[in-house]
Every structure is written in structure tokens, then in C-alpha cells.
Design a protein around this motif. Structure first.
Motif, mmCIF file in Angstrom:
data_model
loop_
_atom_site.group_PDB
_atom_site.id
_atom_site.type_symbol
_atom_site.label_atom_id
_atom_site.label_comp_id
_atom_site.label_asym_id
_atom_site.label_seq_id
_atom_site.Cartn_x
_atom_site.Cartn_y
_atom_site.Cartn_z
ATOM 1 N N VAL A 54 6.908 1.764 7.948
ATOM 2 C CA VAL A 54 6.980 2.384 9.278
ATOM 3 C C VAL A 54 7.752 3.695 9.194
ATOM 4 O O VAL A 54 7.327 4.722 9.733
ATOM 5 C CB VAL A 54 7.616 1.429 10.309
ATOM 6 C CG1 VAL A 54 7.917 2.155 11.622
ATOM 7 C CG2 VAL A 54 6.707 0.234 10.554
ATOM 8 N N ASN A 55 8.881 3.687 8.489
ATOM 9 C CA ASN A 55 9.669 4.907 8.338
ATOM 10 C C ASN A 55 8.856 5.995 7.652
ATOM 11 O O ASN A 55 8.866 7.158 8.075
ATOM 12 C CB ASN A 55 10.958 4.623 7.571
ATOM 13 C CG ASN A 55 11.816 5.849 7.449
ATOM 14 O OD1 ASN A 55 11.686 6.614 6.503
ATOM 15 N ND2 ASN A 55 12.696 6.044 8.420
ATOM 16 N N ALA A 56 8.128 5.634 6.591
ATOM 17 C CA ALA A 56 7.310 6.619 5.865
ATOM 18 C C ALA A 56 6.199 7.170 6.763
ATOM 19 O O ALA A 56 5.899 8.367 6.711
ATOM 20 C CB ALA A 56 6.721 5.991 4.610
ATOM 21 N N LEU A 57 5.607 6.333 7.602
ATOM 22 C CA LEU A 57 4.601 6.804 8.558
ATOM 23 C C LEU A 57 5.210 7.805 9.522
ATOM 24 O O LEU A 57 4.657 8.881 9.764
ATOM 25 C CB LEU A 57 4.041 5.635 9.367
ATOM 26 C CG LEU A 57 2.986 4.766 8.727
ATOM 27 C CD1 LEU A 57 2.796 3.491 9.528
ATOM 28 C CD2 LEU A 57 1.679 5.531 8.621
ATOM 29 N N GLU A 58 6.365 7.434 10.087
ATOM 30 C CA GLU A 58 6.993 8.267 11.111
ATOM 31 C C GLU A 58 7.496 9.598 10.581
ATOM 32 O O GLU A 58 7.566 10.578 11.324
ATOM 33 C CB GLU A 58 8.147 7.499 11.758
ATOM 34 C CG GLU A 58 7.676 6.336 12.593
ATOM 35 C CD GLU A 58 8.782 5.590 13.288
ATOM 36 O OE1 GLU A 58 8.469 4.754 14.137
ATOM 37 O OE2 GLU A 58 9.978 5.836 12.995
ATOM 38 N N THR A 59 7.840 9.652 9.332
ATOM 39 C CA THR A 59 8.347 10.894 8.758
ATOM 40 C C THR A 59 7.255 11.704 8.056
ATOM 41 O O THR A 59 7.536 12.741 7.462
ATOM 42 C CB THR A 59 9.502 10.623 7.779
ATOM 43 O OG1 THR A 59 9.052 9.736 6.754
ATOM 44 C CG2 THR A 59 10.704 10.036 8.506
ATOM 45 N N GLY A 60 6.011 11.230 8.139
ATOM 46 C CA GLY A 60 4.896 11.975 7.563
ATOM 47 C C GLY A 60 4.785 11.886 6.058
ATOM 48 O O GLY A 60 4.078 12.668 5.443
ATOM 49 N N LYS A 61 5.456 10.914 5.461
ATOM 50 C CA LYS A 61 5.406 10.758 4.002
ATOM 51 C C LYS A 61 4.280 9.836 3.560
ATOM 52 O O LYS A 61 4.038 9.677 2.373
ATOM 53 C CB LYS A 61 6.743 10.220 3.497
ATOM 54 C CG LYS A 61 7.885 11.185 3.723
ATOM 55 C CD LYS A 61 9.196 10.606 3.294
ATOM 56 C CE LYS A 61 10.322 11.582 3.611
ATOM 57 N NZ LYS A 61 11.627 10.989 3.415
ATOM 58 N N TYR A 62 3.606 9.200 4.519
ATOM 59 C CA TYR A 62 2.582 8.209 4.202
ATOM 60 C C TYR A 62 1.495 8.264 5.266
ATOM 61 O O TYR A 62 1.788 8.235 6.456
ATOM 62 C CB TYR A 62 3.214 6.821 4.154
ATOM 63 C CG TYR A 62 2.254 5.665 4.020
ATOM 64 C CD1 TYR A 62 1.567 5.454 2.834
ATOM 65 C CD2 TYR A 62 2.048 4.783 5.064
ATOM 66 C CE1 TYR A 62 0.687 4.395 2.707
ATOM 67 C CE2 TYR A 62 1.175 3.710 4.947
ATOM 68 C CZ TYR A 62 0.498 3.528 3.764
ATOM 69 O OH TYR A 62 -0.370 2.472 3.634
ATOM 70 N N ASP A 90 2.911 24.336 8.590
ATOM 71 C CA ASP A 90 4.302 24.768 8.710
ATOM 72 C C ASP A 90 5.052 24.012 9.804
ATOM 73 O O ASP A 90 6.177 24.343 10.135
ATOM 74 C CB ASP A 90 4.384 26.275 8.974
ATOM 75 C CG ASP A 90 3.675 26.684 10.252
ATOM 76 O OD1 ASP A 90 2.922 25.863 10.816
ATOM 77 O OD2 ASP A 90 3.865 27.832 10.675
ATOM 78 N N THR A 91 4.425 22.968 10.378
ATOM 79 C CA THR A 91 5.050 22.193 11.432
ATOM 80 C C THR A 91 5.457 20.834 10.891
ATOM 81 O O THR A 91 4.630 20.143 10.318
ATOM 82 C CB THR A 91 4.061 21.988 12.608
ATOM 83 O OG1 THR A 91 3.631 23.252 13.041
ATOM 84 C CG2 THR A 91 4.703 21.215 13.742
ATOM 85 N N PRO A 92 6.719 20.435 11.056
ATOM 86 C CA PRO A 92 7.112 19.126 10.565
ATOM 87 C C PRO A 92 6.413 18.032 11.355
ATOM 88 O O PRO A 92 6.063 18.222 12.513
ATOM 89 C CB PRO A 92 8.618 19.083 10.808
ATOM 90 C CG PRO A 92 8.933 20.184 11.720
ATOM 91 C CD PRO A 92 7.798 21.154 11.679
ATOM 92 N N PRO A 93 6.183 16.863 10.720
ATOM 93 C CA PRO A 93 5.551 15.775 11.422
ATOM 94 C C PRO A 93 6.425 15.276 12.574
ATOM 95 O O PRO A 93 7.631 15.452 12.561
ATOM 96 C CB PRO A 93 5.394 14.690 10.351
ATOM 97 C CG PRO A 93 6.321 15.070 9.271
ATOM 98 C CD PRO A 93 6.552 16.549 9.377
ATOM 99 N N THR A 94 5.790 14.661 13.577
ATOM 100 C CA THR A 94 6.504 14.140 14.718
ATOM 101 C C THR A 94 7.563 13.164 14.242
ATOM 102 O O THR A 94 7.282 12.245 13.493
ATOM 103 C CB THR A 94 5.528 13.435 15.675
ATOM 104 O OG1 THR A 94 4.559 14.367 16.074
ATOM 105 C CG2 THR A 94 6.254 12.880 16.882
ATOM 106 N N GLY A 95 8.795 13.371 14.683
ATOM 107 C CA GLY A 95 9.862 12.442 14.363
ATOM 108 C C GLY A 95 10.457 12.587 12.987
ATOM 109 O O GLY A 95 11.294 11.803 12.584
ATOM 110 N N GLY A 96 10.024 13.550 12.232
ATOM 111 C CA GLY A 96 10.547 13.670 10.872
ATOM 112 C C GLY A 96 10.763 15.116 10.490
ATOM 113 O O GLY A 96 10.643 16.013 11.291
ATOM 114 N N ARG A 97 11.067 15.318 9.257
ATOM 115 C CA ARG A 97 11.205 16.685 8.760
ATOM 116 C C ARG A 97 10.443 16.801 7.475
ATOM 117 O O ARG A 97 10.142 15.825 6.818
ATOM 118 C CB ARG A 97 12.673 17.032 8.577
ATOM 119 C CG ARG A 97 13.353 16.174 7.547
ATOM 120 C CD ARG A 97 14.773 16.685 7.320
ATOM 121 N NE ARG A 97 15.329 15.936 6.232
ATOM 122 C CZ ARG A 97 16.284 15.041 6.356
ATOM 123 N NH1 ARG A 97 16.805 14.789 7.518
ATOM 124 N NH2 ARG A 97 16.719 14.388 5.316
#
Length: 98
Positions: A54-62, A90-97
Motif C-alpha cells: 500500500v505504501n509503495a502504491l501511494e508513493t508511486g513506487k509500484y 515532473d509531478t510527484p505522485p499523489t501523496g508521495g515524492r
């Protein structure tokens, strides 16, 4: 015809971005989860995945598999396209960096 084919999300001009091969998807998972008052653990258990997923999804890593994306969509009761979308590079994923 050569070149890169771009997909507008099939939303008739309402797409949030352009899908480019190799670029990660963006999502609103964190916003949708927190709006419902769910912890990452509660959300993960409902989906049958780990909190780390879930964390990886939210931070755009997965980017989720298609079956997982369908489970997320069903849990939130919104379309997959409302949750996952191509993002600007150039835009960070929602909820992450980035």
C-alpha cells in the motif's frame, strides 16, 4: 506508421495525462483511503496485500497488477480510471515524492 503511440485514457478529452511507455502511473489511492478514514494496515488487509505494498502504491513506487487495480476500484467503488492515471514526469505522485 512509426513513433510512440500516445493514449489519452479513452476519456474523450477528460484524461489527466498521456500514457507514455515506461513512465509510471499516478494515483489517488492515499487521498481515497484517508477520505474513508482507513489506515494503511486496514486497507492492505481488505485487499489481501501487505502495508508495504500500500505504501509503495501511494508513493508511486509500484504500479499494481490489473487484478489488484480491480480490487482497489471495487473497494473504493470508483472506476479504475478515477484512481490510476498517467502523470506528468515532473509531478510527484499523489501523496508521495519522487
Amino acid at each position: 506508421m512509426g513513433g510512440v503511440h500516445r493514449w489519452d485514457g479513452g476519456l474523450g478529452g477528460l484524461a489527466r495525462g498521456v500514457l507514455v511507455p515506461g513512465e509510471p502511473m499516478r494515483n489517488d489511492v492515499r487521498r481515497l483511503r484517508t477520505e474513508r478514514g482507513w489506515t494503511q494496515v486496514q486497507f492492505a488487509e481488505s485487499l489481501g496485500v501487505s502495508r508495504q505494498t500500500v505504501n509503495a502504491l501511494e508513493t508511486g513506487k509500484y504500479d499494481p497488477s490489473l487484478p489488484l487495480a480491480f480490487r482497489i476500484s471495487a473497494l473504493f467503488q470508483v472506476s479504475i480510471e478515477a484512481i490510476f492515471f498517467p502523470g506528468e514526469t515532473d509531478t510527484p505522485p499523489t501523496g508521495g515524492r519522487r
